[in-house]
Design a protein around this motif. Sequence first.
Motif, mmCIF file in Angstrom:
data_model
loop_
_atom_site.group_PDB
_atom_site.id
_atom_site.type_symbol
_atom_site.label_atom_id
_atom_site.label_comp_id
_atom_site.label_asym_id
_atom_site.label_seq_id
_atom_site.Cartn_x
_atom_site.Cartn_y
_atom_site.Cartn_z
ATOM 1 N N ILE A 148 0.859 -1.186 0.000
ATOM 2 C CA ILE A 148 0.000 0.000 0.000
ATOM 3 C C ILE A 148 0.894 1.234 0.000
ATOM 4 O O ILE A 148 1.800 1.353 0.833
ATOM 5 N N ASP A 149 0.659 2.121 -0.929
ATOM 6 C CA ASP A 149 1.474 3.328 -1.047
ATOM 7 C C ASP A 149 1.064 4.346 0.012
ATOM 8 O O ASP A 149 -0.044 4.875 -0.017
ATOM 9 N N LEU A 150 1.956 4.600 0.977
ATOM 10 C CA LEU A 150 1.689 5.547 2.046
ATOM 11 C C LEU A 150 2.720 6.667 2.018
ATOM 12 O O LEU A 150 3.871 6.463 1.619
ATOM 13 N N GLU A 151 2.314 7.831 2.449
ATOM 14 C CA GLU A 151 3.233 8.952 2.566
ATOM 15 C C GLU A 151 4.082 8.750 3.822
ATOM 16 O O GLU A 151 3.561 8.631 4.933
ATOM 17 N N PRO A 152 5.400 8.670 3.679
ATOM 18 C CA PRO A 152 6.238 8.462 4.872
ATOM 19 C C PRO A 152 6.194 9.661 5.808
ATOM 20 O O PRO A 152 5.987 10.796 5.378
ATOM 21 N N VAL A 153 6.368 9.397 7.079
ATOM 22 C CA VAL A 153 6.447 10.465 8.071
ATOM 23 C C VAL A 153 7.810 11.120 7.937
ATOM 24 O O VAL A 153 8.843 10.452 8.027
ATOM 25 N N ARG A 154 7.821 12.416 7.709
ATOM 26 C CA ARG A 154 9.071 13.134 7.511
ATOM 27 C C ARG A 154 9.667 13.568 8.842
ATOM 28 O O ARG A 154 8.945 13.799 9.819
ATOM 29 N N GLN A 155 10.970 13.703 8.848
ATOM 30 C CA GLN A 155 11.657 14.165 10.049
ATOM 31 C C GLN A 155 11.657 15.689 10.080
ATOM 32 O O GLN A 155 12.057 16.345 9.127
ATOM 33 N N ARG A 156 11.194 16.224 11.184
ATOM 34 C CA ARG A 156 11.152 17.673 11.342
ATOM 35 C C ARG A 156 12.415 18.118 12.074
ATOM 36 O O ARG A 156 12.607 17.804 13.257
ATOM 37 N N VAL A 157 13.249 18.834 11.370
ATOM 38 C CA VAL A 157 14.512 19.289 11.933
ATOM 39 C C VAL A 157 14.540 20.805 11.890
ATOM 40 O O VAL A 157 14.437 21.407 10.817
#
Length: 318
Positions: free
Chosen positions: A175-184
């Motif tokens: 299933i194509d999911l949007e990855p959780v991005r790292q907030r820096v």
Amino acid sequence: MAVARTWSVALAGLTGAIVEVEASAAATVPGMAIVGLPDKSLGEAAHRIKSATANSGCELPGGKLTINLSPASLPKQGSAFDLSMAIACLAVGGLVRRESAERVVHLGELGLDGRLRPLVGVLPAVLAVARAGYDAVMVPTANVEEAQLVPGVTVIGATSLRDAAIWHGAELSAIDLEPVRQRVDRLPTPDPLDLADVVGQPDAVDAMVAAAAGGHHVMMVGPPGAGKTMLAARLPEVLPDLDAEAAVEVSCLRSLIGLPPDGALARRPPWESPHHSSSAAAIIGGGSRQIRPGAAARAAHGVLFLDESNYPKYNHES
């Protein structure tokens, strides 16, 4: 009683220890117990695992699940064990291949929707994996670039628990999911300051050069406005680039405070100038459960500047 195992990493400052994650299922009242000296956030992983597996289409085995983190005498904290515990549980139920789970070290926090959330301290954790002789580590997608800075380790990126299970042989459709991005929150990089711009102060300039060449401490005494801060701020630019070992150490320290390397190891010596109101803990570092580096540690292989407000009785800078 079936038992499956995989691996994770427990961090204590810059030092990482490999932790064996075992899971077993018993035909009793359904439930999940985590043993092996977990802290509060790790003990709450049972709720995250149950929700993440359900929302990922990965069925947990029935009965009572017991998860053991070994060695049991080693304190363990944080949410980085979520992925390893979930994979061990799925291996017990036969959804993923046990032999595949045993070959990979897993790092990652689970969201309730099954996606993997990025972690801090991935670089020292993967470095511990390499030093322990393991050759594969699975991390959240957002941490892949940082993990790949460690040579000799195959880095597997996973967006979700479902992706991780598929990689380990689960017969599920992707299933194509949007990855959780790292907030820096990166601080702006100031323009480099050149010692050649200093007019006058020949003795002080020579002292800066001698300190840079020999790795010495410097104490500057004088009235406000004499140029002490101006000279100190230019000291890092006189220092040479960090060697490979120092670059890894400095980058690991930054990773622990949530400032992962931006595509490469840090090669320039760090500069730390704590505010005069900083507490001893902010300068030295520490923590009740998880060790965090203070300004003195973050300045390793670089420059720690303490202005006279830290020492009002003596009115000096060093």
